[in-house]
Write a protein that holds these residues in place. Structure first.
Motif, PDB file in Angstrom:
ATOM      1  N   ARG A   1       0.318  -1.661  -0.037  1.00 12.08           N
ATOM      2  CA  ARG A   1       0.325   0.117   0.015  1.00 12.08           C
ATOM      3  C   ARG A   1       0.728   1.461  -0.045  1.00 12.08           C
ATOM      4  O   ARG A   1       0.337   2.350   0.403  1.00 12.08           O
ATOM      5  CB  ARG A   1      -0.846  -0.060   1.018  1.00 12.08           C
ATOM      6  CG  ARG A   1      -1.761  -0.627   0.835  1.00 12.08           C
ATOM      7  CD  ARG A   1      -3.359  -0.655   1.846  1.00 12.08           C
ATOM      8  NE  ARG A   1      -3.960   0.513   1.679  1.00 12.08           N
ATOM      9  CZ  ARG A   1      -4.456   0.836   3.276  1.00 12.08           C
ATOM     10  NH1 ARG A   1      -4.367   0.342   4.640  1.00 12.08           N
ATOM     11  NH2 ARG A   1      -4.513   2.125   3.406  1.00 12.08           N
TER      12      ARG A   1
ATOM     13  N   TYR B   1      -4.249  13.846  -3.683  1.00 14.72           N
ATOM     14  CA  TYR B   1      -4.953  14.181  -2.532  1.00 14.72           C
ATOM     15  C   TYR B   1      -3.677  14.295  -1.536  1.00 14.72           C
ATOM     16  O   TYR B   1      -2.974  13.307  -1.122  1.00 14.72           O
ATOM     17  CB  TYR B   1      -5.714  12.549  -2.613  1.00 14.72           C
ATOM     18  CG  TYR B   1      -6.791  12.943  -0.846  1.00 14.72           C
ATOM     19  CD1 TYR B   1      -7.565  13.505  -0.865  1.00 14.72           C
ATOM     20  CD2 TYR B   1      -6.654  12.216   0.406  1.00 14.72           C
ATOM     21  CE1 TYR B   1      -8.384  13.750   0.374  1.00 14.72           C
ATOM     22  CE2 TYR B   1      -6.668  12.037   1.568  1.00 14.72           C
ATOM     23  CZ  TYR B   1      -7.871  12.848   1.234  1.00 14.72           C
ATOM     24  OH  TYR B   1      -9.024  13.193   2.441  1.00 14.72           O
TER      25      TYR B   1
ATOM     26  N   ILE C   1     -12.925   9.106  -2.557  1.00 14.35           N
ATOM     27  CA  ILE C   1     -11.548   8.341  -2.143  1.00 14.35           C
ATOM     28  C   ILE C   1     -13.266   7.034  -1.476  1.00 14.35           C
ATOM     29  O   ILE C   1     -12.968   6.020  -1.276  1.00 14.35           O
ATOM     30  CB  ILE C   1     -10.774   8.381  -0.878  1.00 14.35           C
ATOM     31  CG1 ILE C   1      -9.818   9.281  -0.889  1.00 14.35           C
ATOM     32  CG2 ILE C   1     -10.840   7.892  -0.109  1.00 14.35           C
ATOM     33  CD1 ILE C   1      -9.234  10.111  -0.209  1.00 14.35           C
TER      34      ILE C   1
ATOM     35  N   PHE D   1      -7.747   3.328  -5.083  1.00 18.02           N
ATOM     36  CA  PHE D   1      -7.305   5.385  -5.030  1.00 18.02           C
ATOM     37  C   PHE D   1      -5.747   5.397  -4.954  1.00 18.02           C
ATOM     38  O   PHE D   1      -5.495   5.124  -4.025  1.00 18.02           O
ATOM     39  CB  PHE D   1      -8.087   6.551  -4.633  1.00 18.02           C
ATOM     40  CG  PHE D   1      -8.153   7.610  -4.215  1.00 18.02           C
ATOM     41  CD1 PHE D   1      -9.042   7.465  -4.758  1.00 18.02           C
ATOM     42  CD2 PHE D   1      -7.641   7.890  -3.162  1.00 18.02           C
ATOM     43  CE1 PHE D   1      -9.162   9.930  -4.650  1.00 18.02           C
ATOM     44  CE2 PHE D   1      -6.727   9.260  -3.335  1.00 18.02           C
ATOM     45  CZ  PHE D   1      -7.941  10.168  -4.446  1.00 18.02           C
TER      46      PHE D   1
ATOM     47  N   PRO E   1      -3.227   8.443  -4.497  1.00 13.27           N
ATOM     48  CA  PRO E   1      -2.986  10.063  -4.361  1.00 13.27           C
ATOM     49  C   PRO E   1      -1.627  10.361  -4.987  1.00 13.27           C
ATOM     50  O   PRO E   1      -1.308   9.598  -4.443  1.00 13.27           O
ATOM     51  CB  PRO E   1      -3.369   9.551  -2.725  1.00 13.27           C
ATOM     52  CG  PRO E   1      -3.003   8.223  -2.693  1.00 13.27           C
ATOM     53  CD  PRO E   1      -3.436   7.601  -3.419  1.00 13.27           C
TER      54      PRO E   1
ATOM     55  N   PRO F   1       1.640  12.686  -2.480  1.00 14.80           N
ATOM     56  CA  PRO F   1       0.492  12.254  -0.884  1.00 14.80           C
ATOM     57  C   PRO F   1       1.184  12.704  -0.161  1.00 14.80           C
ATOM     58  O   PRO F   1       0.910  12.890   0.880  1.00 14.80           O
ATOM     59  CB  PRO F   1       1.116  10.984  -0.815  1.00 14.80           C
ATOM     60  CG  PRO F   1       1.939  10.431  -1.448  1.00 14.80           C
ATOM     61  CD  PRO F   1       2.369  12.304  -2.688  1.00 14.80           C
TER      62      PRO F   1
ATOM     63  N   LEU G   1      -1.941   9.250   4.910  1.00 10.59           N
ATOM     64  CA  LEU G   1      -3.868   8.511   4.233  1.00 10.59           C
ATOM     65  C   LEU G   1      -3.873   7.101   4.038  1.00 10.59           C
ATOM     66  O   LEU G   1      -4.946   6.814   4.162  1.00 10.59           O
ATOM     67  CB  LEU G   1      -3.205   8.650   2.914  1.00 10.59           C
ATOM     68  CG  LEU G   1      -2.541   9.464   2.561  1.00 10.59           C
ATOM     69  CD1 LEU G   1      -1.666  10.257   0.927  1.00 10.59           C
ATOM     70  CD2 LEU G   1      -3.613  10.783   1.655  1.00 10.59           C
TER      71      LEU G   1
ATOM     72  N   ARG H   1      -6.708   6.815   5.820  1.00  6.29           N
ATOM     73  CA  ARG H   1      -7.884   7.211   6.044  1.00  6.29           C
ATOM     74  C   ARG H   1      -8.914   6.344   5.464  1.00  6.29           C
ATOM     75  O   ARG H   1     -10.227   6.609   5.689  1.00  6.29           O
ATOM     76  CB  ARG H   1      -7.434   8.543   5.229  1.00  6.29           C
ATOM     77  CG  ARG H   1      -7.911   9.174   3.782  1.00  6.29           C
ATOM     78  CD  ARG H   1      -9.199  10.324   4.372  1.00  6.29           C
ATOM     79  NE  ARG H   1     -10.809  10.325   4.418  1.00  6.29           N
ATOM     80  CZ  ARG H   1     -11.907  10.081   3.600  1.00  6.29           C
ATOM     81  NH1 ARG H   1     -11.556   8.990   3.724  1.00  6.29           N
ATOM     82  NH2 ARG H   1     -12.772  10.631   2.783  1.00  6.29           N
ATOM     83  N   SER H   2      -8.719   4.875   4.265  1.00  7.41           N
ATOM     84  CA  SER H   2      -9.296   4.380   3.121  1.00  7.41           C
ATOM     85  C   SER H   2      -8.408   3.389   3.270  1.00  7.41           C
ATOM     86  O   SER H   2      -7.270   3.266   3.139  1.00  7.41           O
ATOM     87  CB  SER H   2     -10.054   5.302   2.422  1.00  7.41           C
ATOM     88  OG  SER H   2     -10.753   4.065   1.116  1.00  7.41           O
TER      89      SER H   2
ATOM     90  N   ILE I   1      -6.861   3.453  -0.350  1.00 10.96           N
ATOM     91  CA  ILE I   1      -6.288   4.100  -0.634  1.00 10.96           C
ATOM     92  C   ILE I   1      -4.501   3.583  -1.041  1.00 10.96           C
ATOM     93  O   ILE I   1      -4.038   2.199   0.263  1.00 10.96           O
ATOM     94  CB  ILE I   1      -5.307   5.760   0.143  1.00 10.96           C
ATOM     95  CG1 ILE I   1      -6.268   6.189   0.264  1.00 10.96           C
ATOM     96  CG2 ILE I   1      -4.181   6.035   0.254  1.00 10.96           C
ATOM     97  CD1 ILE I   1      -6.789   7.542   1.282  1.00 10.96           C
TER      98      ILE I   1
ATOM     99  N   PRO J   1      -0.859   5.367  -2.167  1.00 17.94           N
ATOM    100  CA  PRO J   1      -0.121   6.628  -2.070  1.00 17.94           C
ATOM    101  C   PRO J   1       1.159   5.803  -2.890  1.00 17.94           C
ATOM    102  O   PRO J   1       1.317   4.496  -2.882  1.00 17.94           O
ATOM    103  CB  PRO J   1       0.333   7.130  -0.810  1.00 17.94           C
ATOM    104  CG  PRO J   1      -0.493   6.100   0.374  1.00 17.94           C
ATOM    105  CD  PRO J   1      -0.810   4.765  -0.016  1.00 17.94           C
TER     106      PRO J   1
END
Length: 311
Positions: free
Chosen positions: A26, A201, A212, A222, A224, A227, A259, A262-263, A266, A268
């Protein structure tokens, strides 16, 4: 304060599967920074013309190989970065690619000059650029091909139809979009399955919160870009620096860790030309933040910005 879709009290997962069959760690790598341009070194990444190959090609190759050694599974580029030379650089450094490595590229932006980024979504142009990307990357199929920008002069059905035709021919595995609104994403999904969205983002730039949350609810990755927050949020003595000190991390790692919380959608894709910064960014996967710290960072809110849209 942002209402998160994921519970922030535990360390988030470290793997996301794109399109149902491409598992990636991730934190990926954005290769745009491995480019140069005329004139002095830019003060910030968004000022870079992204026009020439890197001045120190061997250093760039070393960085790309180090990224893979450190476990990077996703490297993002575009046909418009240094007029295709960024894709060629990735192939020179990493081909033949490890089985686990996902190279995602973008098409749909023309570069008439160093200062111009012009959306160009005519189907014949998109197909031509995809074929050129296949050659430069030395692959028979692009795992994730993203439409770099939607062209307002061309029907969306025609733009995505060109990518879908490439997919039907076995030249593209998954289709993604870049810098789109929720309305545009929904319209695209009505035409063809969308596996990813790559939008700007970070802690200071949050105008894609709705995208998102929709992505997380519909199994869309997603990605970003840019980031790591800049501006007042990243200033010494600011809230990010305070939380970083508490967590035993750097501000950049803290921004990336936020990040990840955040979800769950995501991934980055921070970019850098420095091996030291690359290693710092990837270590953010191990940073643990408490629910209180995440809440403090989330409560910062977005900063007003007059920076031009990033490429």
């Amino acid at each position: 304060m942002i209402e998160h879709t994921a519970q922030p009290s535990t360390r988030p997962g470290t793997v996301l599967t794109i399109g149902g069959d491409l598992p990636v760690r991730r934190i990926g790598y954005g290769a745009m920074r491995l480019t140069g341009g005329p004139g002095p070194v830019p003060a910030t990444p968004d000022q870079a013309p992204v026009w020439w190959p890197p001045a120190d090609r061997q250093a760039a190759i070393t960085l790309l190989r180090r990224a893979v050694e450190l476990g990077v599974d996703l490297i993002d580029t575009a046909d418009s970065y240094a007029l295709g030379a960024n894709e060629e650089l990735i192939a020179e450094a990493l081909h033949p690619y490890p089985d686990h490595l996902v190279i995602t590229t973008k098409i749909g932006v023309a570069r008439p000059s160093p200062s111009e980024w012009v959306p160009l979504g005519r189907p014949e142009y998109l197909r031509q650029q995809a074929e050129l990307s296949l050659r430069r990357l030395r692959v028979e199929r692009i795992d994730l091909l993203q439409l770099h920008r939607l062209d307002p002069q061309v029907p969306l059905e025609d733009q995505l139809g060109a990518l879908r035709r490439l997919q039907d021919e076995g030249k593209v595995r998954h289709i993604g979009l870049s810098e789109v609104t929720l309305e545009q994403l929904r319209a695209a999904q009505a035409i063809t399955p969308i596996a990813s969205v790559e939008n700007m983002y970070n802690l200071a730039t949050r105008h894609h919160d709705d995208v998102i949350d929709y992505a997380a609810a519909h199994g869309i990755a997603f990605l970003p870009f840019f980031p790591i927050a800049m501006g007042a949020h990243a200033a010494p003595g600011g809230a990010v620096a305070d939380v970083a000190l508490e967590a035993g991390a750097t501000p950049a790692q803290t921004a990336l860790a936020w990040l990840l919380h955040r979800s769950p959608a995501i991934v980055p894709i921070p970019g850098t030309a420095s091996v030291a910064h690359l290693e710092e960014n990837l270590a953010a996967l191990a940073v643990e933040l408490s629910a209180e710290q995440i809440g403090r960072l989330s409560a910062l809110g977005a900063e007003p910005s007059d920076r031009p849209e990033a490429p």
